[in-house]
Design a protein around this motif. Structure first.
Motif, PDB file in Angstrom:
ATOM      1  N   LEU A   1      -9.281  -6.164  -1.642  1.00 57.32           N
ATOM      2  CA  LEU A   1     -10.569  -5.249  -1.878  1.00 57.32           C
ATOM      3  C   LEU A   1     -10.017  -3.980  -2.864  1.00 57.32           C
ATOM      4  O   LEU A   1     -11.289  -4.225  -3.549  1.00 57.32           O
ATOM      5  CB  LEU A   1     -11.087  -4.464  -0.642  1.00 57.32           C
ATOM      6  CG  LEU A   1     -11.585  -6.166   0.052  1.00 57.32           C
ATOM      7  CD1 LEU A   1     -12.387  -4.627   0.792  1.00 57.32           C
ATOM      8  CD2 LEU A   1     -12.570  -7.331  -0.516  1.00 57.32           C
ATOM      9  N   PRO A   2      -9.469  -3.171  -3.147  1.00 58.35           N
ATOM     10  CA  PRO A   2      -8.747  -2.085  -4.236  1.00 58.35           C
ATOM     11  C   PRO A   2      -9.117  -2.725  -5.535  1.00 58.35           C
ATOM     12  O   PRO A   2      -9.420  -2.258  -6.114  1.00 58.35           O
ATOM     13  CB  PRO A   2      -8.387  -1.446  -3.635  1.00 58.35           C
ATOM     14  CG  PRO A   2      -8.053  -1.855  -2.250  1.00 58.35           C
ATOM     15  CD  PRO A   2      -7.961  -2.798  -2.073  1.00 58.35           C
ATOM     16  N   ALA A   3      -8.550  -3.682  -5.815  1.00 58.92           N
ATOM     17  CA  ALA A   3      -8.190  -4.701  -6.701  1.00 58.92           C
ATOM     18  C   ALA A   3      -9.738  -5.050  -7.648  1.00 58.92           C
ATOM     19  O   ALA A   3      -9.770  -5.777  -8.717  1.00 58.92           O
ATOM     20  CB  ALA A   3      -7.851  -5.974  -7.585  1.00 58.92           C
TER      21      ALA A   3
ATOM     22  N   ARG B   1     -13.777   5.840  10.080  1.00 52.35           N
ATOM     23  CA  ARG B   1     -12.794   6.482   9.839  1.00 52.35           C
ATOM     24  C   ARG B   1     -12.479   6.973   8.612  1.00 52.35           C
ATOM     25  O   ARG B   1     -12.134   8.038   8.793  1.00 52.35           O
ATOM     26  CB  ARG B   1     -12.261   5.574  10.647  1.00 52.35           C
ATOM     27  CG  ARG B   1     -10.298   6.456  11.048  1.00 52.35           C
ATOM     28  CD  ARG B   1      -9.203   5.540  11.633  1.00 52.35           C
ATOM     29  NE  ARG B   1      -8.998   4.508  10.518  1.00 52.35           N
ATOM     30  CZ  ARG B   1      -7.795   4.434   9.827  1.00 52.35           C
ATOM     31  NH1 ARG B   1      -7.235   6.071   9.400  1.00 52.35           N
ATOM     32  NH2 ARG B   1      -8.176   4.080   8.617  1.00 52.35           N
ATOM     33  N   ILE B   2     -12.341   6.516   7.961  1.00 56.10           N
ATOM     34  CA  ILE B   2     -11.916   7.064   6.142  1.00 56.10           C
ATOM     35  C   ILE B   2     -13.408   7.772   6.043  1.00 56.10           C
ATOM     36  O   ILE B   2     -13.068   8.615   5.234  1.00 56.10           O
ATOM     37  CB  ILE B   2     -11.428   5.383   5.759  1.00 56.10           C
ATOM     38  CG1 ILE B   2     -10.683   4.796   6.219  1.00 56.10           C
ATOM     39  CG2 ILE B   2     -11.565   6.341   4.374  1.00 56.10           C
ATOM     40  CD1 ILE B   2     -10.089   4.130   5.720  1.00 56.10           C
ATOM     41  N   GLY B   3     -14.671   7.605   6.648  1.00 53.68           N
ATOM     42  CA  GLY B   3     -15.406   8.339   5.704  1.00 53.68           C
ATOM     43  C   GLY B   3     -15.477   8.033   4.295  1.00 53.68           C
ATOM     44  O   GLY B   3     -16.570   9.117   3.759  1.00 53.68           O
ATOM     45  N   ARG B   4     -15.433   7.122   3.353  1.00 48.58           N
ATOM     46  CA  ARG B   4     -14.563   7.569   2.110  1.00 48.58           C
ATOM     47  C   ARG B   4     -16.431   7.257   1.526  1.00 48.58           C
ATOM     48  O   ARG B   4     -16.921   7.482   0.258  1.00 48.58           O
ATOM     49  CB  ARG B   4     -14.244   6.504   1.118  1.00 48.58           C
ATOM     50  CG  ARG B   4     -13.075   6.982   1.735  1.00 48.58           C
ATOM     51  CD  ARG B   4     -12.024   6.051   0.603  1.00 48.58           C
ATOM     52  NE  ARG B   4     -12.313   6.818  -0.655  1.00 48.58           N
ATOM     53  CZ  ARG B   4     -11.739   6.806  -1.704  1.00 48.58           C
ATOM     54  NH1 ARG B   4     -10.714   8.083  -1.311  1.00 48.58           N
ATOM     55  NH2 ARG B   4     -12.475   6.802  -3.303  1.00 48.58           N
ATOM     56  N   MET B   5     -17.468   6.375   2.391  1.00 46.82           N
ATOM     57  CA  MET B   5     -18.862   6.554   2.039  1.00 46.82           C
ATOM     58  C   MET B   5     -19.009   5.544   3.107  1.00 46.82           C
ATOM     59  O   MET B   5     -19.301   4.923   4.234  1.00 46.82           O
ATOM     60  CB  MET B   5     -18.637   4.455   1.126  1.00 46.82           C
ATOM     61  CG  MET B   5     -20.231   4.071   0.501  1.00 46.82           C
ATOM     62  SD  MET B   5     -19.727   2.471  -0.555  1.00 46.82           S
ATOM     63  CE  MET B   5     -19.389   3.039  -1.995  1.00 46.82           C
ATOM     64  N   PRO B   6     -20.838   6.290   3.023  1.00 44.33           N
ATOM     65  CA  PRO B   6     -21.346   6.238   4.186  1.00 44.33           C
ATOM     66  C   PRO B   6     -22.115   4.838   4.585  1.00 44.33           C
ATOM     67  O   PRO B   6     -22.098   4.300   3.391  1.00 44.33           O
ATOM     68  CB  PRO B   6     -23.223   6.723   4.087  1.00 44.33           C
ATOM     69  CG  PRO B   6     -22.066   7.922   2.904  1.00 44.33           C
ATOM     70  CD  PRO B   6     -21.343   7.307   2.603  1.00 44.33           C
TER      71      PRO B   6
ATOM     72  N   GLU C   1      -7.266   3.701   2.323  1.00 47.12           N
ATOM     73  CA  GLU C   1      -6.880   5.352   3.042  1.00 47.12           C
ATOM     74  C   GLU C   1      -6.206   6.853   2.519  1.00 47.12           C
ATOM     75  O   GLU C   1      -5.910   6.423   1.385  1.00 47.12           O
ATOM     76  CB  GLU C   1      -5.916   6.360   4.069  1.00 47.12           C
ATOM     77  CG  GLU C   1      -5.335   6.328   4.705  1.00 47.12           C
ATOM     78  CD  GLU C   1      -6.829   7.480   5.598  1.00 47.12           C
ATOM     79  OE1 GLU C   1      -7.869   7.855   5.518  1.00 47.12           O
ATOM     80  OE2 GLU C   1      -7.265   7.095   6.722  1.00 47.12           O
ATOM     81  N   ARG C   2      -7.203   7.789   2.004  1.00 46.65           N
ATOM     82  CA  ARG C   2      -6.660   9.115   0.968  1.00 46.65           C
ATOM     83  C   ARG C   2      -6.136   9.917   1.084  1.00 46.65           C
ATOM     84  O   ARG C   2      -5.354  10.498   0.839  1.00 46.65           O
ATOM     85  CB  ARG C   2      -8.101   9.455  -0.101  1.00 46.65           C
ATOM     86  CG  ARG C   2      -8.380   8.328  -0.736  1.00 46.65           C
ATOM     87  CD  ARG C   2      -7.585   7.712  -2.045  1.00 46.65           C
ATOM     88  NE  ARG C   2      -7.870   6.590  -3.528  1.00 46.65           N
ATOM     89  CZ  ARG C   2      -7.068   6.139  -4.139  1.00 46.65           C
ATOM     90  NH1 ARG C   2      -6.012   6.461  -3.663  1.00 46.65           N
ATOM     91  NH2 ARG C   2      -7.897   5.902  -5.317  1.00 46.65           N
TER      92      ARG C   2
ATOM     93  N   PHE D   1      -4.813  11.413  -5.030  1.00 46.49           N
ATOM     94  CA  PHE D   1      -5.820  11.048  -5.796  1.00 46.49           C
ATOM     95  C   PHE D   1      -4.974   9.895  -6.910  1.00 46.49           C
ATOM     96  O   PHE D   1      -3.996  10.033  -6.574  1.00 46.49           O
ATOM     97  CB  PHE D   1      -6.078  12.742  -7.287  1.00 46.49           C
ATOM     98  CG  PHE D   1      -6.910  13.513  -6.423  1.00 46.49           C
ATOM     99  CD1 PHE D   1      -8.064  12.983  -6.269  1.00 46.49           C
ATOM    100  CD2 PHE D   1      -6.081  14.210  -5.538  1.00 46.49           C
ATOM    101  CE1 PHE D   1      -9.034  13.913  -6.155  1.00 46.49           C
ATOM    102  CE2 PHE D   1      -7.224  15.536  -5.346  1.00 46.49           C
ATOM    103  CZ  PHE D   1      -8.784  15.652  -5.460  1.00 46.49           C
ATOM    104  N   ALA D   2      -5.793   9.266  -7.600  1.00 47.66           N
ATOM    105  CA  ALA D   2      -5.200   8.342  -7.872  1.00 47.66           C
ATOM    106  C   ALA D   2      -4.660   8.723  -9.408  1.00 47.66           C
ATOM    107  O   ALA D   2      -4.023   7.466 -10.145  1.00 47.66           O
ATOM    108  CB  ALA D   2      -6.463   6.833  -8.422  1.00 47.66           C
ATOM    109  N   SER D   3      -5.387   9.776  -9.644  1.00 43.35           N
ATOM    110  CA  SER D   3      -5.004  10.003 -11.372  1.00 43.35           C
ATOM    111  C   SER D   3      -4.769  11.503 -10.803  1.00 43.35           C
ATOM    112  O   SER D   3      -5.241  12.038 -10.238  1.00 43.35           O
ATOM    113  CB  SER D   3      -5.208   9.584 -12.661  1.00 43.35           C
ATOM    114  OG  SER D   3      -6.921  10.104 -12.503  1.00 43.35           O
ATOM    115  N   PRO D   4      -3.540  12.188 -12.107  1.00 47.27           N
ATOM    116  CA  PRO D   4      -3.870  13.625 -12.397  1.00 47.27           C
ATOM    117  C   PRO D   4      -5.032  14.090 -12.652  1.00 47.27           C
ATOM    118  O   PRO D   4      -5.454  15.637 -12.110  1.00 47.27           O
ATOM    119  CB  PRO D   4      -2.579  13.824 -13.287  1.00 47.27           C
ATOM    120  CG  PRO D   4      -1.886  12.506 -13.267  1.00 47.27           C
ATOM    121  CD  PRO D   4      -2.395  11.828 -13.269  1.00 47.27           C
TER     122      PRO D   4
END
Length: 304
Positions: free
Chosen positions: A155-157, A119-124, A165-166, A259-262
């Motif tokens: 997990l993000p840690a 669903r999120i599709g960040r990684m195949p 989810e971005r 995004f995680a950062s500018p």
């Protein structure tokens, strides 16, 4: 499943004996994360022989690739994958401290992890099919969903962000509309980026610690920076996932994206490495760096 009191995260890296621990209350999970070069040291731990799910991470022929599986003895399955699967470089084994997951539990967790990853599709995923959820009682399903809720925080840690989810909804939620009607401030600070030579202008807001670029924002049509730049992979990922859609000589954000950062946001928009703390500016002309310094300067100081 009985609720516990803590989570242990084991990081097996260059030093097989080195480990760190962190506590997450009311969770019985156990996560073992290691590079493939330390597979023997990792699988020697007792938790690796428990019933659980696992995520293999690595590189396929076209970029990042992952595989999600389950087993009643995770170590045995990883030994099999060590022989049969070449792509993976790291693995995360997800079990419980008391080994109180059973086969139906982990089949449910596997199905839900695959659902979320797709669903999120960040990684195949290398997984050929998405397994159906097994039949569980309502109470068991609630326990597994609670287990997953905490796992998605953990997990993000470990820098496993395939379940993060971005995307951010472009439609304003009803609760926010009510806040606006009452005259309450709900939006984060606004920043703009301008690159006249590239024909680009962009707008973003800082929301809950993430830099959210608004849908409709244009980005460079191709990556023009060096291949080894930090954010080239992210630019490629957003093109492949449909977040960035080609539009003439440019790309356009199909939806809001956090995004995680500018710097990550600026690099993707400009198609090259960029220092976002200098590229992004407030409507008054202050750089993000200046705005941040000013914001920190007014925080109350603790007595020494």
């Amino acid at each position: 499943m009985a609720q516990g009191r803590s989570l242990e995260l084991f990081f097996v890296d260059g030093n097989p004996e080195g480990m760190q621990t962190a506590e997450v209350f009311n969770w019985t999970g156990h996560v073992l994360y290691f590079p493939r070069t330390q597979v023997a040291a990792a699988l020697s731990r007792s938790a690796a022989r428990h019933t659980g799910v696992y995520v293999l991470l690595g590189e396929g022929e076209t970029g990042p690739l992952a595989y999600i599986g389950e087993s009643e003895d995770v170590s045995q399955r990883i030994r099999s994958h060590d022989v049969q699967k070449d792509f993976w470089t790291h693995a995360a084994l997800i079990t419980t401290q008391a080994n109180n997951l059973h086969k139906a539990h982990v089949k449910y967790l596997e199905a839900r992890l695959i659902e979320e990853a797709k669903r999120i599709g960040r990684m195949p995923l290398e997984n050929g099919t998405a397994p159906a959820r097994p039949g569980l009682s309502e109470a068991a399903r609630a326990n597994m969903e609670e287990f997953l809720e905490t796992l998605f925080i953990v997990l993000p840690a470990l820098r496993i962000d395939m379940f993060v989810e971005r995307k951010r909804p472009a439609v304003v939620p009803p609760a926010e509309l009510e806040q606006r009607a009452r005259g309450e401030a709900v939006e984060g600070p606004l920043f703009r980026l301008s690159a006249p030579r590239a024909g680009l202008t962009a707008q973003a807001r800082l929301v809950l610690g993430e830099f959210v670029v608004e849908a409709g924002t244009h980005a460079r049509g191709n990556w023009t920076g060096v291949d080894y730049a930090t954010y080239k992979g992210l630019y490629t990922e957003l093109r492949q996932s449909g977040v960035l859609v080609p539009e003439g000589d440019f790309c356009v954000f199909a939806e809001n994206y956090a995004f995680a950062s500018p710097s990550a946001a600026a690099s993707v928009i400009l198609g090259r490495a960029a220092n976002g703390t200098l590229e992004w500016k407030t409507p008054e002309g202050k750089t993000y760096k200046e705005w941040e310094a000013e914001t920190l300067s007014v925080l109350p100081q603790e007595d020494a």
